[in-house]
Scaffold this active site. Structure first.
Site, PDB file in Angstrom:
ATOM      1  N   HIS A 196       2.027   5.468   0.813  1.00 54.08           N
ATOM      2  CA  HIS A 196       1.938   6.666   1.648  1.00 54.08           C
ATOM      3  C   HIS A 196       2.513   7.844   0.870  1.00 54.08           C
ATOM      4  CE1 HIS A 196       0.927   4.621   5.416  1.00 54.08           C
ATOM      5  NE2 HIS A 196       1.855   3.725   5.130  1.00 54.08           N
ATOM      6  N   ASP A 222      11.111   7.977  -4.316  1.00 51.38           N
ATOM      7  CA  ASP A 222       9.848   8.445  -4.889  1.00 51.38           C
ATOM      8  C   ASP A 222       9.308   7.469  -5.933  1.00 51.38           C
ATOM      9  OD1 ASP A 222       7.729  10.253  -5.159  1.00 51.38           O
ATOM     10  OD2 ASP A 222       8.705  11.228  -6.867  1.00 51.38           O
ATOM     11  N   HIS A 223       8.045   7.083  -5.730  1.00 56.10           N
ATOM     12  CA  HIS A 223       7.364   6.125  -6.628  1.00 56.10           C
ATOM     13  C   HIS A 223       8.068   4.778  -6.676  1.00 56.10           C
ATOM     14  CE1 HIS A 223       5.201   9.745  -7.610  1.00 56.10           C
ATOM     15  NE2 HIS A 223       4.289   9.015  -8.210  1.00 56.10           N
ATOM     16  N   HIS A 240       0.890  -1.167   0.000  1.00 57.47           N
ATOM     17  CA  HIS A 240       0.000   0.000   0.000  1.00 57.47           C
ATOM     18  C   HIS A 240       0.922   1.210   0.000  1.00 57.47           C
ATOM     19  CE1 HIS A 240       1.243  -0.561   4.091  1.00 57.47           C
ATOM     20  NE2 HIS A 240       1.095   0.743   4.227  1.00 57.47           N
ATOM     21  N   GLU A 263       4.538  10.192   7.956  1.00 57.70           N
ATOM     22  CA  GLU A 263       4.017   9.088   7.139  1.00 57.70           C
ATOM     23  C   GLU A 263       2.527   9.260   6.848  1.00 57.70           C
ATOM     24  OE1 GLU A 263       5.342   4.616   7.174  1.00 57.70           O
ATOM     25  OE2 GLU A 263       3.734   4.871   8.629  1.00 57.70           O
TER      26      GLU A 263
HETATM   27 NI    NI Z   1       2.098   1.808   5.745  1.00 52.35          NI
END
Ligand code: NI
Length: 135
Positions: free
Chosen positions: A40, A78-79, A38, A125
């Site tokens: 952030h 990043d990404h 997932h 985060e």
């Molecule tokens: Ni997480």
């Protein structure tokens, strides 16, 4: 004097310790234990402390700090998938705490001089969760 620069990056991760049971992992990491990762939207705030240079009126060139952060850590984060893609996070469970320490280790030597030192890594985060590391 303390000066700070914020950079942002978006990344995926999964928090899972293979030495713990499935139940313990889910209890510990909750949504961050999701099997298929997932994401952030992280905010990284790096603080440098030092004396004001009498010639420039600055502690540290913030544009230089931004470029340094982008080239050394943001471009790698990043990404990306923090479990799989980032050399300086290899074999580390990518919690905010561990990421903050790893970022410190990547940039400290590039910032510290006889005039200024890396003071703090703040890694946000989520809207409500962040960590601060002072080395
Ligand atoms: Ni997480």
């Amino acid at each position: 004097m303390y000066i700070s620069r914020r950079e942002r990056f978006s990344a995926a991760h999964k928090l899972w310790n293979p030495e713990l049971s499935d139940e313990r992992n889910v209890a510990l990491y909750d949504k961050c234990a999701n099997a298929n990762f997932h994401g952030h939207n992280y905010e990284l705030i790096v603080t440098v402390k030092g004396e004001i240079d009498k010639n420039t009126g600055c502690v540290f060139d913030l544009k230089q700090l931004s470029n340094l952060l982008k080239s050394t850590v943001i471009s790698k984060l990043d990404h990306k998938n923090l479990n799989l893609d980032v050399d300086f996070l290899e074999d580390i469970i990518p919690t905010a705490e561990n990421i903050a320490v790893a970022i410190w280790n990547e940039i400290e030597a590039k910032i510290n001089s006889n005039r200024c030192q890396l003071h703090k890594i703040k890694l946000i985060e989520t809207e409500n969760n962040y960590v601060e590391y002072y080395g």
